[in-house]
Design a protein around this motif. Structure first.
Motif, PDB file in Angstrom:
ATOM      1  N   VAL A 103       0.841  -1.190   0.000  1.00  0.00           N
ATOM      2  CA  VAL A 103       0.000   0.000   0.000  1.00  0.00           C
ATOM      3  C   VAL A 103       0.882   1.248   0.000  1.00  0.00           C
ATOM      4  CG1 VAL A 103      -1.776   1.264   1.282  1.00  0.00           C
ATOM      5  CG2 VAL A 103      -1.781  -1.233   1.286  1.00  0.00           C
ATOM      6  N   ASP A 107      -3.516   5.343  -2.534  1.00  0.00           N
ATOM      7  CA  ASP A 107      -4.262   4.159  -2.954  1.00  0.00           C
ATOM      8  C   ASP A 107      -5.698   4.238  -2.448  1.00  0.00           C
ATOM      9  OD1 ASP A 107      -2.224   2.922  -4.333  1.00  0.00           O
ATOM     10  OD2 ASP A 107      -1.694   1.558  -2.712  1.00  0.00           O
ATOM     11  N   LEU A 120      -7.272  -3.856  -1.533  1.00  0.00           N
ATOM     12  CA  LEU A 120      -6.477  -2.791  -2.118  1.00  0.00           C
ATOM     13  C   LEU A 120      -6.870  -2.682  -3.589  1.00  0.00           C
ATOM     14  CD1 LEU A 120      -4.172  -0.746  -2.100  1.00  0.00           C
ATOM     15  CD2 LEU A 120      -2.576  -2.658  -2.338  1.00  0.00           C
ATOM     16  N   GLN A 122      -6.131  -1.897  -6.690  1.00  0.00           N
ATOM     17  CA  GLN A 122      -5.090  -1.655  -7.696  1.00  0.00           C
ATOM     18  C   GLN A 122      -5.143  -2.786  -8.704  1.00  0.00           C
ATOM     19  OE1 GLN A 122      -2.851   0.648  -8.469  1.00  0.00           O
ATOM     20  NE2 GLN A 122      -3.555   1.989  -6.837  1.00  0.00           N
ATOM     21  N   GLU A 126       0.033  -3.425 -11.538  1.00  0.00           N
ATOM     22  CA  GLU A 126       0.645  -2.511 -10.568  1.00  0.00           C
ATOM     23  C   GLU A 126       1.061  -3.254  -9.305  1.00  0.00           C
ATOM     24  OE1 GLU A 126       2.108   0.809  -8.512  1.00  0.00           O
ATOM     25  OE2 GLU A 126       1.880   0.376 -10.639  1.00  0.00           O
TER      26      GLU A 126
END
Length: 181
Positions: A103, A107, A120, A122, A126
Motif C-alpha cells: 500500500v 491508494d 487494495l 489496484q 501494478e
C-alpha cells in the motif's frame, strides 16, 4: 466512520501510509484528517519483532476527536478499547511481504464489513510491479535472540509460534564418550 458508508461497505478515498515512528508526529502536525485511513505496518510478529500494539495510536487519535472520522489498518494488535473503524492483526504482515506492505499513499481501499475483507483497489500489473520492488525490512540483527525470533516466527495466522530454524547443522563440538559411559 471514515470514508463513505454504503450499507456495510466503505470506500476510502484517500489514504495515509505511515510507519509507526511517524504516526504520532503526523497526527500532531495535522497530517491526518477526517476521511483518512492510516496504515500502520511493521507491528506484526516478524516486523516488531514481537506483536506490537497499535492501540497507542488509536488512543491518541481518540484524544484528537478524530477516532470516528479516521480508519486504522495495522498488522499489529489492537486492544478492546479502540474507537472508530480499526482493523488489526492483518496477515500476512508487512514484514513478510503481505498486501499491507504494498500500500502507498493515495491508494484506494475498499472495506467490506459483512464479508470481513479489506481490498487494495489496484490492478494486477501494478501490484505485481510493487511485489517485484518490495524488499523485506532489515533490522540489522544477525545474531542473538531477536535475530533467531525474526528468522523463525510464524505468521499470526499460525499463532506466531516459533518454527524450525533453517541453517546447516554444525559439527558436534563435544568429545565422544568412552564406551560404558
Amino acid at each position: 466512520m471514515a470514508g463513505k458508508a454504503t450499507t456495510s461497505t466503505i470506500f476510502i478515498e484517500h489514504l495515509s501510509v505511515i510507519c509507526q515512528q511517524d504516526a504520532i508526529a503526523a497526527l500532531e502536525d495535522g497530517g491526518i484528517g477526517s476521511g483518512d485511513i492510516v496504515v500502520l505496518r511493521g507491528l506484526g510478529p516478524k516486523g516488531g519483532p514481537g506483536m506490537g500494539f497499535a492501540s497507542w495510536f488509536t488512543a491518541a487519535l481518540s484524544g484528537t476527536g478524530l477516532a470516528s472520522e479516521v480508519a486504522v489498518l495495522t498488522d499489529g494488535q489492537l486492544s478492546g478499547l479502540n474507537r472508530g473503524l480499526t482493523i488489526g492483526q492483518i496477515t500476512p504482515e508487512a514484514a513478510a511481504g503481505g498486501p499491507i506492505s504494498l500500500v502507498i499513499d493515495g491508494d484506494r481501499i475498499t472495506i467490506d464489513l459483512d464479508a470481513r475483507s479489506v481490498h487494495l483497489d489496484q490492478d494486477a500489473e501494478e501490484l505485481d510491479r510493487r511485489r517485484r520492488n518490495w524488499r523485506p525490512p532489515q533490522h540489522g540483527r544477525e545474531r542473538g535472540w531477536l535475530a533467531i525470533y525474526e528468522q523463525t516466527v510464524q505468521s499470526l495466522a499460525q499463532g506466531a509460534v516459533l518454527g524450525a530454524r533453517h541453517r546447516p547443522a554444525a559439527a558436534d563440538p563435544r568429545p565422544e564418550h568412552p564406551e560404558g559411559m
